[in-house]
Scaffold this active site. Sequence first.
Site, PDB file in Angstrom:
ATOM      1  N   LYS A 221       0.816  -1.227   0.000  1.00  0.00           N
ATOM      2  CA  LYS A 221       0.000   0.000   0.000  1.00  0.00           C
ATOM      3  C   LYS A 221       0.843   1.269   0.000  1.00  0.00           C
ATOM      4  O   LYS A 221       2.035   1.249   0.268  1.00  0.00           O
ATOM      5  CB  LYS A 221      -1.002  -0.045   1.158  1.00  0.00           C
ATOM      6  CG  LYS A 221      -2.190  -0.958   0.785  1.00  0.00           C
ATOM      7  CD  LYS A 221      -3.309  -0.940   1.772  1.00  0.00           C
ATOM      8  CE  LYS A 221      -4.417  -1.872   1.242  1.00  0.00           C
ATOM      9  NZ  LYS A 221      -5.371  -2.241   2.277  1.00  0.00           N
ATOM     10  N   ARG A 255      -3.604  -9.971   5.147  1.00  0.00           N
ATOM     11  CA  ARG A 255      -4.060 -10.009   3.745  1.00  0.00           C
ATOM     12  C   ARG A 255      -2.907  -9.529   2.884  1.00  0.00           C
ATOM     13  O   ARG A 255      -2.521  -8.354   2.961  1.00  0.00           O
ATOM     14  CB  ARG A 255      -5.296  -9.122   3.595  1.00  0.00           C
ATOM     15  CG  ARG A 255      -5.918  -9.165   2.208  1.00  0.00           C
ATOM     16  CD  ARG A 255      -7.165  -8.282   2.150  1.00  0.00           C
ATOM     17  NE  ARG A 255      -7.771  -8.324   0.828  1.00  0.00           N
ATOM     18  CZ  ARG A 255      -7.360  -7.598  -0.204  1.00  0.00           C
ATOM     19  NH1 ARG A 255      -6.349  -6.763  -0.087  1.00  0.00           N
ATOM     20  NH2 ARG A 255      -7.967  -7.718  -1.369  1.00  0.00           N
TER      21      ARG A 255
END
Length: 280
Positions: A221, A255
């Site tokens: 991210k 995740r």
Amino acid sequence: MIWQTTRFRIDLSRPQVMGIVNTTPDSFSDGGSHASASAAARHCERLVAEGVDILDIGGESTRPGATPVPLAEELARVLPVLKAAVTMGVPVSIDTYKADVMAAALDLGVDIVNDIAALQQPRALAVVSAHPSCGVCLMHMQGEPGSMQAAPTYGDVVAEVDRFLRERARAVRDAGVQDERIVLDPGIGFGKTAAHNLALLARQRELLTLGHPLLVGWSRKRTLGELTGRPVDERVVASVAAALAAVLRGAHVLRVHDVAATVDALKVWQAAGSGDVAAT
Ligand code: HH2
């Protein structure tokens, strides 16, 4: 702790690796790589071989500014992949906020509904509560994917995420979903600046007082790009470091895109005697 899902009671005393399978042309890091159903199914097989604990399959990108996908298109993308994935011997999760996609996935025997909108979209809560045993992940997001990164604002981000997740867990429980089916997620990058995301990591233990297991998604991210100066395809090391920091602070499910690297890191972590999440 365990996570009750459709076919599996997942033991969370060891951190679980949830592998991301995006059947999208436009996801922020792997868009287009598994856009055909057969390529996505092959990717699932590869993740299983790498030691994945849960497969998370999604058909709509939720990156900042992504265009929403019509229902028929999302169904066409995910259903063939889910059909193949449920034969692979590991729990399968559907990443969607649309009730009709959840229902179709559960009809195929899918184990978990992973919803970035925490079952707030029309009929989503009804679909999950009508199912006898599926697991569910409820995620925090400020705003909507199209505009959420414009100007995220909080007083105390951890307190606000805590309050939201507490309320959603209560609503889902009140609708008849047993506690052991519910996992919570602070929603890294969903209406949050780097400072907000890092505060959620530094103070992640406070969210354990919610009384549910925590799932976190730091993989590749933007905050990791801001910290390292690296583009999205060079963030594996940063992603693994963030994942371990999250485990250190009590995360139960990670995740991730890079399953092999994360599995290796967790093996060393466990061997070093640091992996007993249950004791934290
Ligand atoms: N992040 C993304 C999508 N789904 N679900 C949960 N529970 N937690 C997350 O942090 C999360 C999520 C975004 O990542 P990705 O799927 O790689 O990208 P895209 O939305 O562009 O497909």
